[in-house]
Design an enzyme around this catalytic site. Sequence first.
Site, mmCIF file in Angstrom:
data_model
loop_
_atom_site.group_PDB
_atom_site.id
_atom_site.type_symbol
_atom_site.label_atom_id
_atom_site.label_comp_id
_atom_site.label_asym_id
_atom_site.label_seq_id
_atom_site.Cartn_x
_atom_site.Cartn_y
_atom_site.Cartn_z
ATOM 1 C CE LYS A 1 64.267 82.994 46.831
ATOM 2 N NZ LYS A 1 65.094 83.617 45.805
ATOM 3 C CD GLN B 1 67.005 82.109 43.155
ATOM 4 O OE1 GLN B 1 65.740 82.297 43.433
ATOM 5 N NE2 GLN B 1 67.972 82.393 44.007
ATOM 6 C CG ASP C 1 63.518 88.739 43.445
ATOM 7 O OD1 ASP C 1 63.799 88.579 44.532
ATOM 8 O OD2 ASP C 1 63.792 88.080 42.324
#
Length: 278
Positions: free
Chosen positions: A49, A93, A116
Site C-alpha cells: 500500500k 490493517q 476501506d
Amino acid sequence: MTQLIDGKALASSLMAKLKNSVAQQQRQITLAVVQVGDDPASTVYIRNKHKACEKVGIRSLHIHLEGDITSGSLLDTVHTLNSREDVDGILVQLPLPSGIDEGEVIRAIDPAKDVDGFHPINIGRMMLGEDCLLPCTPAGIIALLKSNGVDINGKECVVVGRSNIVGKPVAQLLLQAHGTVTQCHSRTRNLAEVCRRADILVAAVGVPRLINADFVKPGAVVIDVGIHRMADNTLCGDVDFDSVKDIVGAITPVPGGVGPMTIAMLMQNCVRAGHCGN
Ligand code: GUN
C-alpha cells in the site's frame, strides 16, 4: 480462446490516471495506515500500500503500534487521525490482535476518511446505492468486469463466500449492476451445481483451488479473489486455474488479477476522500 483478465494492466493504467489527478491538486493527499502488532502478512500488505501511494504521489504515514496496545489507546489514535486536517484517509490493517473489537475500531473511523469502505455508514450507503467510499476488492472486481467488456445486466452471478470485506459487498454491487445474484457459502448444498449456473462466478472462499472443472459452465467468466502461498512457495487462488482454463470464457490470474485492483481502488478512494475535503 480463454480470455485472461489482466488486473495488473488495468490497475497500472488507473494508477497512472490517479497520478495525473493528484499532480493537479493544490493539496497533498495523505493516507494513514495503522498497524497493530507484527503479523507478517499484514506487513507485506502494508508495504504494498505504501509503494502504491508513492507511485501515485500520495503521502503515506505508517502508524505502527505494539501488539499489546489497549483498545482505548487504539481508539485514541483513530480519533486523533480523524481530527487531523492533513490526513485524508485512514486504514486500520486487519486482523487486529484478539481482545480488540474490530467492529468498534472500524466504527470509530470518520466515514469520510474510511478508505476501506468498511464503516457501517458506508456499507449502508452502498446498500442504498448512494455515492460513498466503496470496499476496494468488490469495487475492483466490478471495474475489472466492466473494462473487460463483461455485461453484468441480467446475468446469472454466483458469489462463493459471504465475508463482510468481499462476499457480501460484491454480491450487492453485482445486484446494483442488474445481475441475478446467488450467494453461496460453507453450508450451501450442491455447491458445484449452483456454481455451474453462473455466467459470472466470483470465488472468495479462502480455500485453495476449491473451484475446479466441476464448478464451471463453458464460457463462464471467473473472478478469483483468493491468494494462497502453497508449501512449494507458489501462489494459487480459490480456483484451480489449470482445471478450468480450457472450459471458461475468461478468468483472472493469481497473482495479477484481483489483487492489484484492490490497491488501485484504495488509491482511488484516497483521492476521492481528498477531493471531498474533511
Ligand atoms: N486485511 C486484509 N485485507 C484488508 C483490507 O482490505 N483492509 C484492511 N484494513 N485490512 C485488511
